[in-house]
Design a protein around this motif. Structure first.
Motif, PDB file in Angstrom:
ATOM      1  N   HIS A 187      -4.738   2.921   8.393  1.00 27.89           N
ATOM      2  CA  HIS A 187      -3.811   3.052   7.269  1.00 27.89           C
ATOM      3  C   HIS A 187      -4.133   2.031   6.186  1.00 27.89           C
ATOM      4  O   HIS A 187      -4.121   2.347   4.988  1.00 27.89           O
ATOM      5  CB  HIS A 187      -2.358   2.881   7.723  1.00 27.89           C
ATOM      6  N   TYR A 188      -4.420   0.803   6.617  1.00 25.28           N
ATOM      7  CA  TYR A 188      -4.764  -0.236   5.642  1.00 25.28           C
ATOM      8  C   TYR A 188      -5.962   0.210   4.805  1.00 25.28           C
ATOM      9  O   TYR A 188      -5.922   0.205   3.569  1.00 25.28           O
ATOM     10  CB  TYR A 188      -5.088  -1.545   6.374  1.00 25.28           C
ATOM     11  N   PRO A 204       2.336  -7.617  -3.068  1.00 25.67           N
ATOM     12  CA  PRO A 204       2.766  -6.295  -2.570  1.00 25.67           C
ATOM     13  C   PRO A 204       2.781  -5.185  -3.625  1.00 25.67           C
ATOM     14  O   PRO A 204       3.086  -4.065  -3.273  1.00 25.67           O
ATOM     15  CB  PRO A 204       4.194  -6.565  -2.076  1.00 25.67           C
ATOM     16  N   CYS A 205       2.500  -5.494  -4.883  1.00 22.39           N
ATOM     17  CA  CYS A 205       2.474  -4.435  -5.900  1.00 22.39           C
ATOM     18  C   CYS A 205       1.054  -3.883  -5.976  1.00 22.39           C
ATOM     19  O   CYS A 205       0.165  -4.508  -6.564  1.00 22.39           O
ATOM     20  CB  CYS A 205       2.891  -4.980  -7.254  1.00 22.39           C
ATOM     21  N   ILE A 206       0.865  -2.711  -5.416  1.00 27.29           N
ATOM     22  CA  ILE A 206      -0.480  -2.148  -5.346  1.00 27.29           C
ATOM     23  C   ILE A 206      -0.983  -1.772  -6.737  1.00 27.29           C
ATOM     24  O   ILE A 206      -2.194  -1.683  -6.964  1.00 27.29           O
ATOM     25  CB  ILE A 206      -0.495  -0.943  -4.381  1.00 27.29           C
ATOM     26  N   ALA A 207      -0.084  -1.595  -7.693  1.00 28.05           N
ATOM     27  CA  ALA A 207      -0.517  -1.337  -9.074  1.00 28.05           C
ATOM     28  C   ALA A 207      -1.356  -2.492  -9.604  1.00 28.05           C
ATOM     29  O   ALA A 207      -2.176  -2.312 -10.508  1.00 28.05           O
ATOM     30  CB  ALA A 207       0.691  -1.113  -9.975  1.00 28.05           C
ATOM     31  N   GLU A 208      -1.185  -3.668  -9.036  1.00 25.09           N
ATOM     32  CA  GLU A 208      -1.932  -4.834  -9.514  1.00 25.09           C
ATOM     33  C   GLU A 208      -3.236  -5.038  -8.744  1.00 25.09           C
ATOM     34  O   GLU A 208      -3.990  -5.962  -9.022  1.00 25.09           O
ATOM     35  CB  GLU A 208      -1.047  -6.087  -9.373  1.00 25.09           C
ATOM     36  N   ILE A 240       0.395   2.548 -18.561  1.00 32.10           N
ATOM     37  CA  ILE A 240       1.745   2.299 -18.026  1.00 32.10           C
ATOM     38  C   ILE A 240       2.508   1.269 -18.858  1.00 32.10           C
ATOM     39  O   ILE A 240       3.611   0.868 -18.494  1.00 32.10           O
ATOM     40  CB  ILE A 240       1.703   1.834 -16.551  1.00 32.10           C
ATOM     41  N   ALA A 241       1.901   0.848 -19.987  1.00 30.27           N
ATOM     42  CA  ALA A 241       2.579  -0.122 -20.847  1.00 30.27           C
ATOM     43  C   ALA A 241       3.652   0.577 -21.684  1.00 30.27           C
ATOM     44  O   ALA A 241       3.713   1.802 -21.756  1.00 30.27           O
ATOM     45  CB  ALA A 241       1.560  -0.795 -21.755  1.00 30.27           C
ATOM     46  N   VAL A 242       4.489  -0.237 -22.282  1.00 31.12           N
ATOM     47  CA  VAL A 242       5.537   0.281 -23.160  1.00 31.12           C
ATOM     48  C   VAL A 242       5.493  -0.514 -24.460  1.00 31.12           C
ATOM     49  O   VAL A 242       5.627  -1.739 -24.445  1.00 31.12           O
ATOM     50  CB  VAL A 242       6.930   0.133 -22.503  1.00 31.12           C
ATOM     51  N   GLU A 287       8.333  -2.175  -5.336  1.00 27.94           N
ATOM     52  CA  GLU A 287       6.919  -2.499  -5.516  1.00 27.94           C
ATOM     53  C   GLU A 287       6.198  -1.463  -6.383  1.00 27.94           C
ATOM     54  O   GLU A 287       5.135  -1.748  -6.936  1.00 27.94           O
ATOM     55  CB  GLU A 287       6.229  -2.622  -4.156  1.00 27.94           C
ATOM     56  N   LEU A 327       7.477  -2.860 -10.238  1.00 27.39           N
ATOM     57  CA  LEU A 327       7.418  -4.231 -10.755  1.00 27.39           C
ATOM     58  C   LEU A 327       6.265  -4.434 -11.737  1.00 27.39           C
ATOM     59  O   LEU A 327       6.361  -5.280 -12.626  1.00 27.39           O
ATOM     60  CB  LEU A 327       7.294  -5.225  -9.592  1.00 27.39           C
ATOM     61  N   ALA A 328       5.177  -3.708 -11.558  1.00 29.66           N
ATOM     62  CA  ALA A 328       4.026  -3.877 -12.451  1.00 29.66           C
ATOM     63  C   ALA A 328       3.824  -2.644 -13.323  1.00 29.66           C
ATOM     64  O   ALA A 328       2.736  -2.419 -13.829  1.00 29.66           O
ATOM     65  CB  ALA A 328       2.765  -4.153 -11.624  1.00 29.66           C
ATOM     66  N   ASN A 329       4.871  -1.867 -13.494  1.00 28.92           N
ATOM     67  CA  ASN A 329       4.741  -0.610 -14.231  1.00 28.92           C
ATOM     68  C   ASN A 329       5.886  -0.496 -15.240  1.00 28.92           C
ATOM     69  O   ASN A 329       6.938   0.081 -14.944  1.00 28.92           O
ATOM     70  CB  ASN A 329       4.758   0.568 -13.245  1.00 28.92           C
ATOM     71  N   PRO A 330       5.691  -1.049 -16.442  1.00 32.80           N
ATOM     72  CA  PRO A 330       6.798  -1.059 -17.422  1.00 32.80           C
ATOM     73  C   PRO A 330       7.279   0.331 -17.804  1.00 32.80           C
ATOM     74  O   PRO A 330       8.480   0.534 -18.004  1.00 32.80           O
ATOM     75  CB  PRO A 330       6.165  -1.766 -18.637  1.00 32.80           C
ATOM     76  N   HIS A 331       6.346   1.303 -17.908  1.00 30.96           N
ATOM     77  CA  HIS A 331       6.782   2.646 -18.293  1.00 30.96           C
ATOM     78  C   HIS A 331       7.679   3.256 -17.218  1.00 30.96           C
ATOM     79  O   HIS A 331       8.744   3.815 -17.516  1.00 30.96           O
ATOM     80  CB  HIS A 331       5.561   3.543 -18.533  1.00 30.96           C
ATOM     81  N   GLU A 360      11.060   1.645 -17.286  1.00 30.76           N
ATOM     82  CA  GLU A 360      11.874   2.171 -18.383  1.00 30.76           C
ATOM     83  C   GLU A 360      12.530   3.487 -17.978  1.00 30.76           C
ATOM     84  O   GLU A 360      13.725   3.713 -18.210  1.00 30.76           O
ATOM     85  CB  GLU A 360      10.987   2.379 -19.614  1.00 30.76           C
ATOM     86  N   GLY A 369       7.582  -4.814   0.653  1.00 37.88           N
ATOM     87  CA  GLY A 369       6.692  -5.960   0.609  1.00 37.88           C
ATOM     88  C   GLY A 369       7.338  -7.309   0.842  1.00 37.88           C
ATOM     89  O   GLY A 369       6.683  -8.344   0.720  1.00 37.88           O
ATOM     90  N   ASP A 407       7.228 -14.438   0.609  1.00 45.53           N
ATOM     91  CA  ASP A 407       6.560 -14.580  -0.691  1.00 45.53           C
ATOM     92  C   ASP A 407       7.668 -14.771  -1.738  1.00 45.53           C
ATOM     93  O   ASP A 407       8.293 -13.806  -2.179  1.00 45.53           O
ATOM     94  CB  ASP A 407       5.732 -13.317  -0.968  1.00 45.53           C
ATOM     95  N   HIS A 432       7.373 -12.922  -5.067  1.00 48.20           N
ATOM     96  CA  HIS A 432       7.746 -11.506  -4.968  1.00 48.20           C
ATOM     97  C   HIS A 432       9.260 -11.365  -4.868  1.00 48.20           C
ATOM     98  O   HIS A 432       9.843 -10.461  -5.487  1.00 48.20           O
ATOM     99  CB  HIS A 432       7.064 -10.872  -3.752  1.00 48.20           C
ATOM    100  N   ARG A 455      10.690 -11.544  -8.237  1.00 51.71           N
ATOM    101  CA  ARG A 455      10.437 -10.335  -9.034  1.00 51.71           C
ATOM    102  C   ARG A 455      11.378  -9.202  -8.612  1.00 51.71           C
ATOM    103  O   ARG A 455      11.880  -8.455  -9.453  1.00 51.71           O
ATOM    104  CB  ARG A 455       8.979  -9.888  -8.880  1.00 51.71           C
ATOM    105  N   ASN A 514      -0.347  -3.923   3.214  1.00 54.37           N
ATOM    106  CA  ASN A 514       0.066  -2.571   2.802  1.00 54.37           C
ATOM    107  C   ASN A 514       0.468  -1.720   4.012  1.00 54.37           C
ATOM    108  O   ASN A 514       0.181  -0.520   4.063  1.00 54.37           O
ATOM    109  CB  ASN A 514      -1.071  -1.881   2.032  1.00 54.37           C
TER     110      ASN A 514
END
Lengths: 255, 292
Positions: free
Chosen positions: A44-45, A85-89, A125-127, B39, B42-46, B49, B66, B76, B79, B82, B110
């Motif tokens: 899974h990882y 833990p934020c996989i988006a990063e 994904i910015a605003v 999670e 947190l890193a997705n502003p859109h 919103e 997480g 953490d 985290h 956040r 993960n």
């Protein structure tokens, strides 16, 4: 070290590195072979993070092929677990990792192309925030060189000796020819976007240095100096008016 | 203390995942409540919103993946801060996480990895729960995990561990019924006895999710259930859910689907089915028989 911490370190090594989990297997129970069940977590990882990287670097996968990408992604997730833990990063270091691998090192543009894709993902994904106008700067009078500007959150800057923007357009428009010769050409790119929309534009070198310096938090004075070092013919006043006019500045950092 | 009933949320809700959020904002479908993983935002502003817009129309619960309250190397705190910042904006009806660990010395795996159930882990969990609840300024529900293996040095069962945890900390529990079915099958315990052993007063939320059936490589002919959240709720989970409802009452229930995510309508149909199971399970005996 507490016993639980040592146990978790061994499990971490088995899950991230795919090791034999020596020393921990005798502690496990469950089914005829608990070690095989531990492999569910290992799988899974790897599968979830490899899938994440391939999703984020779809254009890079197109460029180097699925097999190379899959191998590189597996190697990356084994050596560089997520730090948050934020996989988006997750994946910001992947372009550099790709450029250092023997299999992809010879593709000179790979790092910059992958970084362009990473930045585009960020821009999507910015605003955008409401922009300031030139009047907002007037109050600072002679001290205007000491202020900084906060730029739109989606802005990123990338300089490359390769026209990676041309290559990216071929991918995005699905217009890649059978063969394409990428000739070395310096490009200075501004990447932006908001609410799913993305753009990437070439800038002249002086404007690029000016805007990048402001995005990095430098004052107008320092940004102007850096820009003039890059291009002594740059009209810094015009560069500032252009930045504001395009709605790229959203706030002022007072001295 | 904030609870579901305070916010008017009850019945079955659905997990709000990124592929559906624009549709939810645009169409405002009939959903009782929604649950999100912070999670993902947190890193997705859109997405954030859109989530804040969604929150204007639905009760929202926050389910962390997480925070890793079982990590021996600590919480953490960055985290945690956040997550706190997001929930302060959302004012969710519930905040929850897992009886598991997923971080080790600054690395995030993960995944939700099981813990040995003994006094050391109990002390650690109790301390971390206090830290998390203080850090979030809210109650934090703890969810039972799906297990494929355990630890021979555990000195108590999972049910005993959860019961002791609620005794020591006063925390409430998120009862994942599907996880109980999965773990019961994989670890060889009776899932109905597990439900019966949980402290009913402490159950604040229920989860239901799909699992996949895979061969157990070590035992020819045997199957292993893997908690993938990638398919429909299986019939044995629905049956166990009915038993849980009869024991705990009409607890707010979430339909989880995190992989191979279907159309939103499919999730809402699963939630509607959960509501029907609750109605049947709580109906007087004659009506229950008629419904069957």
């Amino acid at each position: 070290m507490p016993r639980l911490a040592e146990l978790q370190r061994k499990l971490r090594d088995a899950i991230v590195g795919g090791g034999e989990a020596s020393g921990v297997v005798p502690l496990l129970v469950g089914g005829a072979n608990p070690a095989e069940r531990l492999a569910i977590h290992r799988h899974h990882y790897e599968a979830s993070l490899v899938g994440t990287l391939i999703g984020k670097f779809a254009a890079t996968t197109w460029l180097i092929g699925s097999a190379l990408m899959d191998d590189a992604a597996k190697a990356f997730v084994s050596r560089h677990p997520p730090a948050a833990p934020c996989i988006a990063e997750y994946g910001g270091d992947f372009p550099r990792f790709l450029a250092e691998r023997a299999e992809t090192r010879s593709l000179g543009c790979i790092r910059d192309f992958a970084e362009l894709e990473w930045h585009l993902g960020h821009a999507a994904i910015a605003v955008d925030s409401p922009a300031i106008d030139l009047q907002a700067l007037a109050a600072y009078g002679d001290r205007v060189a000491d202020i900084g500007l906060v730029v739109q959150g989606g802005l990123r800057y990338l300089a490359s000796p390769w026209p990676v923007d041309d290559l990216m357009r071929l991918y995005l428009t699905e217009t890649a020819p059978d063969s394409f010769v990428l000739s070395a050409t310096d490009v200075w790119l501004e990447i932006g976007g908001s609410r799913g929309a993305i753009r990437f534009d070439r800038l002249d070198r002086g404007t690029f240095v000016f805007r990048r310096a402001l995005a990095e938090g430098h004052t107008l004075g320092v940004a102007g100096e850096q820009a003039l070092e890059a291009d002594e013919s740059l009209d810094v006043g015009a560069a500032l008016r252009s930045l504001i006019g395009k709605g790229l500045a959203i706030d002022i950092r007072s001295p | 203390m904030t609870t579901f009933s305070d916010k008017g949320a009850a019945g079955a809700g659905v997990g709000l995942r990124l592929p559906h959020i624009q549709e939810v904002v645009t169409t405002l479908p009939h959903a009782r409540w929604l649950e999100i993983h912070p999670e993902n935002f947190l890193a997705n502003p859109h997405a954030t919103e859109l989530l804040l817009e969604t929150r204007r129309h639905y009760p929202v619960s926050v389910h962390t993946v997480g925070l890793s309250i079982g990590s021996a190397t600590g919480i953490d705190r960055n985290h945690l801060r956040r997550v706190r910042a997001l929930i302060d904006r959302l004012d969710p009806c519930m905040v929850s996480g897992h009886l598991a660990w997923s971080t080790h010395e600054g690395e995030f795996l993960n995944d939700l990895v099981p813990l040995p159930y003994d006094e050391e882990t109990l002390r650690l969990l109790s301390a971390h729960l206090g830290e998390v609840q203080d850090g979030l300024g809210r109650e934090y529900l703890v969810e039972n995990p799906a297990s494929y293996f355990g630890f021979g040095n555990s000195t108590m069962t999972e049910v005993e561990f959860l019961g002791e945890l609620t005794e020591r900390t006063g925390c409430r529990l998120l009862c994942d019924v599907s996880n109980i079915h999965v773990s019961g099958h994989n670890m060889g315990f009776d899932p109905y006895a597990y439900i019966d052993g949980l402290p009913a007063h402490a159950i604040g939320e229920i989860h239901l999710g799909g699992f996949t059936i895979e061969p157990d490589g070590a035992t020819p002919g045997a199957d292993l259930l893997v908690d993938t959240h990638s398919t429909f709720i299986a019939e044995p989970s629905w049956d166990l859910y009915g038993h849980a409802i009869r024991r705990f009452g009409a607890i707010p229930t979430l339909i989880e689907w995190d992989k191979d995510i279907p159309a939103l309508a499919t999730l809402l149909a699963q939630a509607a089915h959960a509501d029907q199971v609750v109605a049947r399970s709580l109906a007087p005996e004659p009506a229950r028989a008629a419904a069957c």
